[in-house]
Scaffold this motif. Structure first.
Motif, PDB file in Angstrom:
ATOM      1  N   HIS A  21      22.936 -69.702 -70.555  1.00  0.00           N
ATOM      2  CA  HIS A  21      22.187 -69.446 -71.806  1.00  0.00           C
ATOM      3  C   HIS A  21      21.804 -68.145 -72.098  1.00  0.00           C
ATOM      4  O   HIS A  21      21.889 -67.647 -73.152  1.00  0.00           O
ATOM      5  N   HIS A  22      21.668 -67.383 -71.218  1.00  0.00           N
ATOM      6  CA  HIS A  22      21.190 -65.830 -71.002  1.00  0.00           C
ATOM      7  C   HIS A  22      22.351 -65.250 -71.751  1.00  0.00           C
ATOM      8  O   HIS A  22      22.458 -64.382 -72.693  1.00  0.00           O
ATOM      9  N   ALA A  23      23.707 -65.419 -71.232  1.00  0.00           N
ATOM     10  CA  ALA A  23      25.020 -65.090 -71.912  1.00  0.00           C
ATOM     11  C   ALA A  23      25.134 -65.416 -73.152  1.00  0.00           C
ATOM     12  O   ALA A  23      25.738 -64.657 -73.921  1.00  0.00           O
ATOM     13  N   ASP A  24      24.843 -66.681 -73.403  1.00  0.00           N
ATOM     14  CA  ASP A  24      25.105 -67.081 -74.901  1.00  0.00           C
ATOM     15  C   ASP A  24      23.947 -66.279 -75.744  1.00  0.00           C
ATOM     16  O   ASP A  24      24.480 -65.786 -76.991  1.00  0.00           O
ATOM     17  N   MET A  25      22.780 -65.980 -75.343  1.00  0.00           N
ATOM     18  CA  MET A  25      21.935 -65.333 -76.187  1.00  0.00           C
ATOM     19  C   MET A  25      22.270 -63.921 -76.455  1.00  0.00           C
ATOM     20  O   MET A  25      22.174 -63.529 -77.274  1.00  0.00           O
ATOM     21  N   LEU A  26      22.781 -63.338 -75.298  1.00  0.00           N
ATOM     22  CA  LEU A  26      23.105 -61.841 -75.362  1.00  0.00           C
ATOM     23  C   LEU A  26      24.658 -61.733 -76.302  1.00  0.00           C
ATOM     24  O   LEU A  26      24.570 -60.970 -77.088  1.00  0.00           O
ATOM     25  N   ARG A  27      25.188 -62.631 -76.234  1.00  0.00           N
ATOM     26  CA  ARG A  27      26.460 -62.799 -77.169  1.00  0.00           C
ATOM     27  C   ARG A  27      26.179 -62.787 -78.482  1.00  0.00           C
ATOM     28  O   ARG A  27      26.513 -61.891 -79.292  1.00  0.00           O
ATOM     29  N   HIS A  28      25.194 -63.693 -78.743  1.00  0.00           N
ATOM     30  CA  HIS A  28      24.655 -63.942 -80.085  1.00  0.00           C
ATOM     31  C   HIS A  28      24.194 -62.594 -80.593  1.00  0.00           C
ATOM     32  O   HIS A  28      24.050 -62.218 -81.764  1.00  0.00           O
ATOM     33  N   LEU A  29      23.086 -61.950 -79.789  1.00  0.00           N
ATOM     34  CA  LEU A  29      22.308 -60.951 -80.288  1.00  0.00           C
ATOM     35  C   LEU A  29      23.265 -59.728 -80.481  1.00  0.00           C
ATOM     36  O   LEU A  29      23.299 -59.304 -81.324  1.00  0.00           O
ATOM     37  N   GLY A 117      19.178 -52.049 -82.167  1.00  0.00           N
ATOM     38  CA  GLY A 117      19.936 -51.496 -81.137  1.00  0.00           C
ATOM     39  C   GLY A 117      19.070 -51.495 -79.974  1.00  0.00           C
ATOM     40  O   GLY A 117      19.427 -51.979 -78.791  1.00  0.00           O
ATOM     41  N   ALA A 118      17.718 -51.137 -80.071  1.00  0.00           N
ATOM     42  CA  ALA A 118      16.673 -51.068 -78.954  1.00  0.00           C
ATOM     43  C   ALA A 118      16.328 -52.623 -78.533  1.00  0.00           C
ATOM     44  O   ALA A 118      16.344 -52.791 -77.343  1.00  0.00           O
ATOM     45  N   ILE A 119      16.406 -53.467 -79.547  1.00  0.00           N
ATOM     46  CA  ILE A 119      16.036 -55.004 -78.971  1.00  0.00           C
ATOM     47  C   ILE A 119      17.263 -55.258 -78.183  1.00  0.00           C
ATOM     48  O   ILE A 119      17.230 -55.713 -77.098  1.00  0.00           O
ATOM     49  N   GLN A 120      18.246 -55.118 -78.646  1.00  0.00           N
ATOM     50  CA  GLN A 120      19.700 -55.486 -78.005  1.00  0.00           C
ATOM     51  C   GLN A 120      19.673 -54.732 -76.214  1.00  0.00           C
ATOM     52  O   GLN A 120      20.010 -55.430 -75.394  1.00  0.00           O
ATOM     53  N   ARG A 121      19.376 -53.469 -76.369  1.00  0.00           N
ATOM     54  CA  ARG A 121      19.259 -53.018 -74.918  1.00  0.00           C
ATOM     55  C   ARG A 121      18.597 -53.410 -74.162  1.00  0.00           C
ATOM     56  O   ARG A 121      18.406 -53.414 -72.917  1.00  0.00           O
ATOM     57  N   ILE A 122      17.326 -53.423 -74.654  1.00  0.00           N
ATOM     58  CA  ILE A 122      15.941 -53.912 -73.863  1.00  0.00           C
ATOM     59  C   ILE A 122      16.142 -55.447 -73.260  1.00  0.00           C
ATOM     60  O   ILE A 122      16.168 -55.711 -72.198  1.00  0.00           O
ATOM     61  N   PHE A 123      16.492 -56.326 -74.240  1.00  0.00           N
ATOM     62  CA  PHE A 123      16.922 -57.785 -73.821  1.00  0.00           C
ATOM     63  C   PHE A 123      18.106 -57.677 -72.753  1.00  0.00           C
ATOM     64  O   PHE A 123      18.196 -58.404 -71.832  1.00  0.00           O
TER      65      PHE A 123
END
Length: 166
Positions: A21-29, A117-123
């Motif tokens: 689920h984490h991988a799916d969320m990160l791919r989507h983000l 971009g900040a959201i992406q990197r922090i997440f």
């Protein structure tokens, strides 16, 4: 079952479900942020649409995921001396992520792309800590159960994965 009463198969399945689920969320983000950055470089209407889509995803997926973690997934390890500081740090990251989402909500153009971009990197960093540090700690700790912590929480294991042990 092992000596501490945990079903190790259920623990492994829960770990795999959360990691997937984490991988799916990160791919989507990553995809949504990429679209916003690309649109900002082009036309304003496309950028606003991409920003709106990203905010919608953050409101419906990212923030509920973070809030769901703060319940059963974090409460157990937070009560242990070994993981208390890690969980405190991860809770602080949730606040930063929510703050960045609010910044994105009022930003436009390049500032929206920077917030995204900040959201992406922090997440991404946050997920790495959960996957490498927190969840293995829960699985390995005799008094904690990842399978029980995520049971029935689609915010943590994704749609189509019950997180249910059986």
């Amino acid at each position: 079952m092992n000596g501490n009463g945990k079903d190790l198969s259920s623990e492994r399945q829960a770990l795999q479900a959360v990691e997937a689920h984490h991988a799916d969320m990160l791919r989507h983000l990553n995809g949504l942020v990429g679209l916003l950055i690309e649109a900002v470089e082009g036309d304003a209407a496309a950028a606003q649409a991409a920003q709106s889509t990203l905010l919608d995803w953050c409101d419906k997926e990212l923030v509920p995921h973070a809030l769901a973690e703060e319940g059963p997934l974090y409460s157990g390890p937070h009560g242990t001396p070994e993981a208390k500081l890690l969980v405190d740090g991860m809770l602080a990251e949730h606040q930063v992520i929510v703050g960045q989402v609010e910044e994105l909500r009022t930003a436009d153009g390049v500032s929206a792309a920077v917030a995204a971009g900040a959201i992406q990197r922090i997440f991404a960093l946050h997920l790495d800590k959960e996957n490498r540090l927190l969840m293995p700690f829960v699985v390995q700790s005799p008094g904690l159960s990842l399978a029980h912590a995520v049971e029935g929480l689609h915010e943590l294991v994704g749609e189509g994965r019950s997180g249910h042990h059986g």
